[in-house]
Design an enzyme around this catalytic site. Structure first.
Site, PDB file in Angstrom:
ATOM      1  N   ALA A   1     -17.637  -7.412  10.993  1.00  0.00           N
ATOM      2  CA  ALA A   1     -18.252  -7.622  12.245  1.00  0.00           C
ATOM      3  C   ALA A   1     -19.317  -6.375  12.197  1.00  0.00           C
ATOM      4  O   ALA A   1     -20.247  -6.490  12.930  1.00  0.00           O
ATOM      5  CB  ALA A   1     -17.179  -7.412  13.309  1.00  0.00           C
TER       6      ALA A   1
ATOM      7  N   ARG B   1     -22.290 -20.169  11.820  1.00  0.00           N
ATOM      8  CA  ARG B   1     -21.231 -19.804  12.691  1.00  0.00           C
ATOM      9  C   ARG B   1     -22.024 -19.242  14.110  1.00  0.00           C
ATOM     10  O   ARG B   1     -23.242 -19.804  14.249  1.00  0.00           O
ATOM     11  CB  ARG B   1     -20.185 -18.765  12.191  1.00  0.00           C
ATOM     12  CG  ARG B   1     -19.700 -19.232  10.910  1.00  0.00           C
ATOM     13  CD  ARG B   1     -18.863 -18.151  10.599  1.00  0.00           C
ATOM     14  NE  ARG B   1     -17.566 -17.965  11.589  1.00  0.00           N
ATOM     15  CZ  ARG B   1     -16.812 -16.909  11.169  1.00  0.00           C
ATOM     16  NH1 ARG B   1     -16.949 -16.056  10.511  1.00  0.00           N
ATOM     17  NH2 ARG B   1     -15.966 -16.584  12.250  1.00  0.00           N
TER      18      ARG B   1
ATOM     19  N   PRO C   1     -13.717  -4.157   8.883  1.00  0.00           N
ATOM     20  CA  PRO C   1     -12.626  -4.369   9.814  1.00  0.00           C
ATOM     21  C   PRO C   1     -12.014  -5.702   9.670  1.00  0.00           C
ATOM     22  O   PRO C   1     -12.766  -6.758   9.669  1.00  0.00           O
ATOM     23  CB  PRO C   1     -13.308  -4.151  11.140  1.00  0.00           C
ATOM     24  CG  PRO C   1     -14.751  -3.836  10.981  1.00  0.00           C
ATOM     25  CD  PRO C   1     -15.032  -3.800   9.603  1.00  0.00           C
ATOM     26  N   ASN C   2     -10.775  -5.800   9.829  1.00  0.00           N
ATOM     27  CA  ASN C   2      -9.960  -7.158  10.047  1.00  0.00           C
ATOM     28  C   ASN C   2      -9.845  -7.828   8.812  1.00  0.00           C
ATOM     29  O   ASN C   2      -8.925  -8.695   8.746  1.00  0.00           O
ATOM     30  CB  ASN C   2     -10.387  -8.002  10.991  1.00  0.00           C
ATOM     31  CG  ASN C   2     -10.626  -7.288  12.548  1.00  0.00           C
ATOM     32  OD1 ASN C   2      -9.545  -6.848  12.887  1.00  0.00           O
ATOM     33  ND2 ASN C   2     -11.793  -7.121  13.183  1.00  0.00           N
TER      34      ASN C   2
ATOM     35  N   HIS D   1     -20.110 -12.102   2.107  1.00  0.00           N
ATOM     36  CA  HIS D   1     -19.116 -12.553   3.342  1.00  0.00           C
ATOM     37  C   HIS D   1     -18.766 -13.795   2.664  1.00  0.00           C
ATOM     38  O   HIS D   1     -18.986 -14.751   1.741  1.00  0.00           O
ATOM     39  CB  HIS D   1     -20.111 -13.080   4.644  1.00  0.00           C
ATOM     40  CG  HIS D   1     -20.893 -11.919   4.967  1.00  0.00           C
ATOM     41  ND1 HIS D   1     -20.441 -10.878   5.861  1.00  0.00           N
ATOM     42  CD2 HIS D   1     -22.025 -11.702   4.858  1.00  0.00           C
ATOM     43  CE1 HIS D   1     -21.274  -9.918   6.095  1.00  0.00           C
ATOM     44  NE2 HIS D   1     -22.418 -10.498   5.401  1.00  0.00           N
TER      45      HIS D   1
ATOM     46  N   ASN E   1     -18.514  -5.788   2.175  1.00  0.00           N
ATOM     47  CA  ASN E   1     -18.434  -6.998   3.054  1.00  0.00           C
ATOM     48  C   ASN E   1     -18.194  -6.089   4.558  1.00  0.00           C
ATOM     49  O   ASN E   1     -16.870  -5.761   4.720  1.00  0.00           O
ATOM     50  CB  ASN E   1     -17.216  -7.788   2.865  1.00  0.00           C
ATOM     51  CG  ASN E   1     -17.327  -8.957   4.084  1.00  0.00           C
ATOM     52  OD1 ASN E   1     -17.809  -8.796   5.078  1.00  0.00           O
ATOM     53  ND2 ASN E   1     -16.506  -9.851   3.841  1.00  0.00           N
TER      54      ASN E   1
ATOM     55  N   GLU F   1     -24.350  -7.363  -0.476  1.00  0.00           N
ATOM     56  CA  GLU F   1     -23.640  -7.610   0.837  1.00  0.00           C
ATOM     57  C   GLU F   1     -22.906  -9.112   0.574  1.00  0.00           C
ATOM     58  O   GLU F   1     -23.496  -9.918   0.022  1.00  0.00           O
ATOM     59  CB  GLU F   1     -24.608  -7.978   1.918  1.00  0.00           C
ATOM     60  CG  GLU F   1     -24.036  -8.280   3.053  1.00  0.00           C
ATOM     61  CD  GLU F   1     -25.093  -8.859   4.250  1.00  0.00           C
ATOM     62  OE1 GLU F   1     -26.214  -8.265   4.093  1.00  0.00           O
ATOM     63  OE2 GLU F   1     -24.707  -9.101   5.244  1.00  0.00           O
TER      64      GLU F   1
ATOM     65  N   ARG G   1      -6.008 -14.270   9.825  1.00  0.00           N
ATOM     66  CA  ARG G   1      -7.132 -14.702  10.458  1.00  0.00           C
ATOM     67  C   ARG G   1      -7.307 -16.383   9.989  1.00  0.00           C
ATOM     68  O   ARG G   1      -6.214 -16.839   9.379  1.00  0.00           O
ATOM     69  CB  ARG G   1      -8.240 -13.937   9.842  1.00  0.00           C
ATOM     70  CG  ARG G   1      -8.222 -12.728  10.176  1.00  0.00           C
ATOM     71  CD  ARG G   1      -9.576 -12.191   9.797  1.00  0.00           C
ATOM     72  NE  ARG G   1     -10.613 -12.052  10.897  1.00  0.00           N
ATOM     73  CZ  ARG G   1     -11.895 -11.396  10.501  1.00  0.00           C
ATOM     74  NH1 ARG G   1     -12.002 -10.412   9.558  1.00  0.00           N
ATOM     75  NH2 ARG G   1     -12.772 -11.797  11.296  1.00  0.00           N
TER      76      ARG G   1
ATOM     77  N   TYR H   1     -11.942 -18.202   6.574  1.00  0.00           N
ATOM     78  CA  TYR H   1     -11.792 -17.353   5.473  1.00  0.00           C
ATOM     79  C   TYR H   1     -11.077 -17.472   4.184  1.00  0.00           C
ATOM     80  O   TYR H   1     -11.042 -16.655   3.168  1.00  0.00           O
ATOM     81  CB  TYR H   1     -11.416 -15.938   6.139  1.00  0.00           C
ATOM     82  CG  TYR H   1     -12.160 -15.442   7.355  1.00  0.00           C
ATOM     83  CD1 TYR H   1     -13.472 -15.019   7.107  1.00  0.00           C
ATOM     84  CD2 TYR H   1     -11.730 -15.516   8.724  1.00  0.00           C
ATOM     85  CE1 TYR H   1     -14.314 -14.778   8.302  1.00  0.00           C
ATOM     86  CE2 TYR H   1     -12.638 -15.052   9.781  1.00  0.00           C
ATOM     87  CZ  TYR H   1     -13.764 -14.546   9.670  1.00  0.00           C
ATOM     88  OH  TYR H   1     -14.762 -14.178  10.395  1.00  0.00           O
TER      89      TYR H   1
HETATM   90  C1  DQA Z   1     -17.176 -12.013   7.605  1.00  0.00           C
HETATM   91  C2  DQA Z   1     -18.100 -12.419   8.629  1.00  0.00           C
HETATM   92  C3  DQA Z   1     -18.283 -11.788   9.858  1.00  0.00           C
HETATM   93  O1  DQA Z   1     -19.007 -12.321  11.128  1.00  0.00           O
HETATM   94  C4  DQA Z   1     -16.811 -11.338  10.596  1.00  0.00           C
HETATM   95  O2  DQA Z   1     -17.051 -10.505  11.538  1.00  0.00           O
HETATM   96  C5  DQA Z   1     -15.879 -10.935   9.613  1.00  0.00           C
HETATM   97  C6  DQA Z   1     -16.004 -11.617   8.191  1.00  0.00           C
HETATM   98  C7  DQA Z   1     -17.060 -12.892   6.476  1.00  0.00           C
HETATM   99  O3  DQA Z   1     -16.601 -12.211   5.230  1.00  0.00           O
HETATM  100  O4  DQA Z   1     -17.049 -13.792   6.606  1.00  0.00           O
HETATM  101  O5  DQA Z   1     -14.731 -10.248   9.921  1.00  0.00           O
HETATM  102  O6  DQA Z   1     -17.858 -10.864   7.148  1.00  0.00           O
END
Ligand code: DQA
Length: 143
Positions: free
Chosen positions: A76, A106, A9-10, A99, A73, A97, A17, A22
């Site tokens: 959240a 964080r 998501p997002n 990120h 990825n 995984e 963002r 990011y």
């Molecule tokens: C994320 C880190 C997560 O905590 C966050 O909710 C994201 C992006 C990252 O790629 O840094 O949406 O997965």
């Protein structure tokens, strides 16, 4: 060989963002980077994004059924989706995984990943390069 790259998501809204967290790429640019990095390593990346937990679970079932290596990825969902963890556990090919940011540096709620325990490994904190490093790691694992 095909690999599945799943974004949670997002992540399709990287354009709005926080770029200091990011990175500067929008989602389309990130997708192109992943596709071309995969190609350079002789892999074909099917890059997908969804804000929906059920859709992501369905894609992990697909990877399990087709024996596809996965880079995910979970965004959240990383921090609380036991359903995505259980689906990721079904994937028998390597699953990495990734990120963009380093969640451990964080807020405290980001320090827990319910996915890491079923991933081959985790790459975090290198911005879009996290995906490139994951592709290299995957290539080494699958030969
Ligand atoms: C994320 C880190 C997560 O905590 C966050 O909710 C994201 C992006 C990252 O790629 O840094 O949406 O997965």
């Amino acid at each position: 060989m095909n690999i599945l790259v799943i974004n949670g998501p997002n992540l399709a809204r990287l354009d709005i963002r926080d770029s200091s967290v990011y990175g500067d790429l929008n989602y389309g640019e990130l997708k192109s980077l992943i596709e071309s990095a995969a190609m350079q390593h002789g892999l074909s990346a099917d890059v997908r994004q969804s804000d929906d937990e059920a859709t992501i679970i369905g894609w992990l079932h697909e990877a399990a059924d087709l024996n596809l290596p996965v880079i995910i990825n979970p965004a959240a969902f990383t921090h609380y989706s036991f359903a995505i963890r259980d689906a990721a556990e079904l994937v028998k090919s390597p699953l990495i995984e990734v990120h963009l940011s380093n969640p451990m540096a964080r807020e405290e709620f980001r320090h827990t990943s319910v996915i890491s325990g079923v991933a081959h490994g985790t790459i975090a904190g290198f911005g879009p390069n996290s995906y490139v490093l994951a592709i290299i790691a995957l290539k080494n694992l699958i030969g």
